[in-house]
Design an enzyme around this catalytic site. Structure first.
Site, PDB file in Angstrom:
ATOM      1  NE  ARG A  65      -1.924   2.001   3.457  1.00 30.01           N
ATOM      2  CZ  ARG A  65      -2.463   2.465   4.585  1.00 30.01           C
ATOM      3  NH1 ARG A  65      -3.754   2.233   4.858  1.00 30.01           N
ATOM      4  NH2 ARG A  65      -1.719   3.149   5.453  1.00 30.01           N
TER       5      ARG A  65
ATOM      6  CE1 TYR B 184      -4.191   5.688   5.825  1.00 24.95           C
ATOM      7  CE2 TYR B 184      -4.327   5.953   8.188  1.00 24.95           C
ATOM      8  CZ  TYR B 184      -4.219   5.139   7.088  1.00 24.95           C
ATOM      9  OH  TYR B 184      -4.112   3.795   7.249  1.00 24.95           O
TER      10      TYR B 184
ATOM     11  CG  ASP C 266      -7.091   3.888   3.192  1.00 21.86           C
ATOM     12  OD1 ASP C 266      -6.964   3.279   4.272  1.00 21.86           O
ATOM     13  OD2 ASP C 266      -8.137   4.464   2.839  1.00 21.86           O
TER      14      ASP C 266
ATOM     15  CG  HIS D  60      -8.121   7.240   5.803  1.00 22.03           C
ATOM     16  ND1 HIS D  60      -8.500   7.891   6.943  1.00 22.03           N
ATOM     17  CD2 HIS D  60      -7.735   6.015   6.190  1.00 22.03           C
ATOM     18  CE1 HIS D  60      -8.319   7.086   7.986  1.00 22.03           C
ATOM     19  NE2 HIS D  60      -7.866   5.942   7.560  1.00 22.03           N
TER      20      HIS D  60
ATOM     21  CD  GLU E   5      -8.502   0.823   2.675  1.00 22.89           C
ATOM     22  OE1 GLU E   5      -8.800   0.917   3.860  1.00 22.89           O
ATOM     23  OE2 GLU E   5      -7.372   0.438   2.278  1.00 22.89           O
TER      24      GLU E   5
ATOM     25  CD  GLU F 264     -10.476   1.472   7.240  1.00 22.81           C
ATOM     26  OE1 GLU F 264     -10.147   2.432   7.966  1.00 22.81           O
ATOM     27  OE2 GLU F 264      -9.690   0.849   6.515  1.00 22.81           O
TER      28      GLU F 264
ATOM     29  NE  ARG G 144      -9.513  -2.099   3.680  1.00 22.31           N
ATOM     30  CZ  ARG G 144      -8.542  -2.485   4.499  1.00 22.31           C
ATOM     31  NH1 ARG G 144      -8.211  -3.749   4.566  1.00 22.31           N
ATOM     32  NH2 ARG G 144      -7.920  -1.608   5.256  1.00 22.31           N
TER      33      ARG G 144
ATOM     34  CD  GLU H  21      -4.782  -2.572   6.738  1.00 21.35           C
ATOM     35  OE1 GLU H  21      -4.229  -1.488   6.901  1.00 21.35           O
ATOM     36  OE2 GLU H  21      -6.036  -2.741   6.837  1.00 21.35           O
TER      37      GLU H  21
ATOM     38  CD1 TRP I 263      -7.187  12.585  10.076  1.00 23.94           C
ATOM     39  CD2 TRP I 263      -7.777  10.451  10.494  1.00 23.94           C
ATOM     40  NE1 TRP I 263      -6.057  11.887  10.317  1.00 23.94           N
ATOM     41  CE2 TRP I 263      -6.394  10.566  10.589  1.00 23.94           C
ATOM     42  CE3 TRP I 263      -8.397   9.210  10.709  1.00 23.94           C
ATOM     43  CZ2 TRP I 263      -5.565   9.496  10.893  1.00 23.94           C
ATOM     44  CZ3 TRP I 263      -7.596   8.114  10.992  1.00 23.94           C
ATOM     45  CH2 TRP I 263      -6.181   8.265  11.074  1.00 23.94           C
TER      46      TRP I 263
HETATM   47  C1  CS2 Z   1      -6.686   2.460   7.777  1.00 24.12           C
HETATM   48  C2  CS2 Z   1      -6.634   2.305   9.266  1.00 24.12           C
HETATM   49  O1  CS2 Z   1      -5.456   0.492   7.683  1.00 24.12           O
HETATM   50  C3  CS2 Z   1      -6.288   1.188   7.112  1.00 24.12           C
HETATM   51  O2  CS2 Z   1      -6.775   0.895   6.025  1.00 24.12           O
HETATM   52  O3  CS2 Z   1      -7.798   2.966   7.217  1.00 24.12           O
HETATM   53  O4  CS2 Z   1      -5.331   2.409   9.632  1.00 24.12           O
HETATM   54  C4  CS2 Z   1      -7.454   3.270  10.049  1.00 24.12           C
HETATM   55  O5  CS2 Z   1      -7.003   4.567   9.875  1.00 24.12           O
HETATM   56  C5  CS2 Z   1      -7.395   2.895  11.511  1.00 24.12           C
HETATM   57  O6  CS2 Z   1      -7.815   1.595  11.669  1.00 24.12           O
HETATM   58  C6  CS2 Z   1      -8.247   3.815  12.376  1.00 24.12           C
HETATM   59  O7  CS2 Z   1      -8.290   3.347  13.646  1.00 24.12           O
HETATM   60 MG    MG Z   2      -8.325   2.098   5.386  1.00 25.80          MG
END
Ligand code: CS2
Ligand code: MG
Length: 409
Positions: free
Chosen positions: A147, A159, A217, A219, A243, A269, A290, A346, A409
């Site tokens: 990634r 991020y 990602d 995000h 993602e 996620e 995810r 992941e 975020w």
């Molecule tokens: C992220 C996570 O790994 C990922 O794909 O989106 O690191 C996410 O930011 C964290 O799980 C938040 O707690």
């Molecule tokens: Mg993620």
């Protein structure tokens, strides 16, 4: 096999974790992960104050009945706290059942469908040379899928960029939740990001070639049309997936993204139930699910979700950052090995202190994870070690745009 005890263990080796330990009259114990990053104590209380009293005396073998009881008898359904609490109970009961059967959990889930579990790691950089070094470092560690996250000119904190210092002095990618009294404020500018990212993937492909599976990602930070634009701009670089390209509470938003790009999409996620995916899966709007076992009601619910996805040839891409404990990671690996529609897993490595508290039997070699052959899920908790690391308040950062507007975020 009566349940005689259920203990909620909150520990903070490298970061906060919530673990449920269920004990039966036969002396068999099972572990479940209930960690919800930045809101850990809410799940610990849900378990301790509301669920544990309901478990004592139950037959540990009746997993589906326990799941339905916890989901329906609460009256208030779904949501991250409830589904993480149910997940902790569910995984602990599957751990117990597999131990009682004397086999690793994946065998109970139908046996192995593959010899190993392809994993991806997190490479990142503030600039191209740093990013290339990070990719090489991950390839040296054995990752075969990467990634890619990068800083963006004009934005101070983004991020997933490892070297970027965080307010509590830790390396950023190590743990996005910071041990600070209040959430750290970060800045964001989507147009700057959209201008910068395609060039980064062009450079990565030029440096590492066409074959290496690359993931990114988004995000949750783009509007649907911005996500469509990015997906299209990245098509020449053949991503494994893009993602969380746009917040997916409004599942129909992905119709617009799908109209404009063939870049594979991964979402889920922050989802907690199969209902969060109905339109996304039924209309083929995503390619990878995810969700994490820990945040989606455990093995029982995740298997049903992935069976539903399989009907649409949608694959798994289970969430595996450091805020999923080794217990939650191990549970995911057993599912990954058994299901047919496996996509990728992941794998963000936990820290040394965490590995002291959680003794794991899963392995990672030459790009592939394996849950191991120990009976159960293959993770044991050292309660003395856990007690050395009491809970520490921590928050995930949040975003504001240049004009001060709060943003995803
Ligand atoms: C992220 C996570 O790994 C990922 O794909 O989106 O690191 C996410 O930011 C964290 O799980 C938040 O707690
Ligand atoms: Mg993620």
């Amino acid at each position: 096999m009566k349940i005689v005890a259920a203990d909620v263990i909150v520990s903070s080796p490298d970061r906060n974790f919530v673990t449920l330990k269920i004990t039966t009259a036969d002396g068999i114990t099972g572990l479940g992960d209930g960690t919800l990053n930045g809101r850990e104590l809410s799940v610990a209380s849900y378990l301790r104050d509301h669920v544990v009293p309901l478990l004592i005396g139950r037959d540990a073998h009746r997993i589906e009945d326990a799941w339905q009881f916890l989901y329906r008898s609460a009256y208030w359904r779904r949501g991250p706290v409830t589904m993480a609490a149910i997940a902790a109970v569910d995984v602990a009961l599957w751990d117990i059942k597999a131990k009682a059967a004397g086999m690793p959990l994946y065998q109970l889930l139908g046996g192995a469908s593959r010899t190993g579990i392809m994993a991806y790691g997190h490479a990142s950089g503030r600039d191209l040379p740093e990013l290339f070094d990070s990719i090489r470092a991950h390839l040296d560690q054995g990752y075969r899928s990467i990634r890619v996250q990068t800083s963006v000119p004009g934005i101070n904190a983004v991020y997933g960029v490892a070297a970027q210092p965080s307010t509590d002095g830790k390396r950023y990618d190590y743990e996005p939740a910071q041990r600070t009294p209040l959430p750290a404020e970060e800045d964001w500018d989507t147009r700057a990001y959209l201008r910068h990212l395609p060039g980064v993937f062009e450079a990565v492909r030029a440096e590492f070639g066409p074959e290496l599976p690359l993931l990114h990602d988004g995000h949750h930070r783009m509007t649907p049309i911005q996500a469509a634009k990015l997906g299209k701009a990245l098509e020449p670089y053949d991503l494994f997936w893009l993602e969380d390209c746009t917040p997916a509470e409004n599942q129909e938003a992905l119709r617009l993204v799908r109209q404009h790009t063939t870049t594979p999409l991964a979402i889920g996620e922050i989802f907690n139930t199969v209902w969060d995916y109905q339109t996304l899966i039924r209309e083929q709007l995503i390619d990878y699910v995810r969700s994490a076992v820990t945040h989606t009601g455990g093995i029982t619910a995740m298997r049903k979700l992935l069976d539903f996805a399989a009907q649409y040839q949608i694959k798994s891409g289970i969430h595996g950052p450091t805020d999923i404990s080794p217990v939650g990671m191990a549970a995911a690996l057993h599912l990954d090995l058994a299901i047919h529609n496996f996509g990728i897993q992941e794998y963000m490595r936990h820290g040394a202190l965490t590995n002291e508290v959680f003794r794991q039997s899963f392995t990672f070699a030459d790009g592939y994870l394996h849950p191991g052959e120990q009976p159960g899920i293959g993770v044991e908790l050292d309660e003395d070690a856990a007690a050395r690391f009491p809970y520490q308040p921590a928050y995930l950062p949040f975003n504001r745009l240049k004009d001060g507007t709060v943003h995803d975020w």
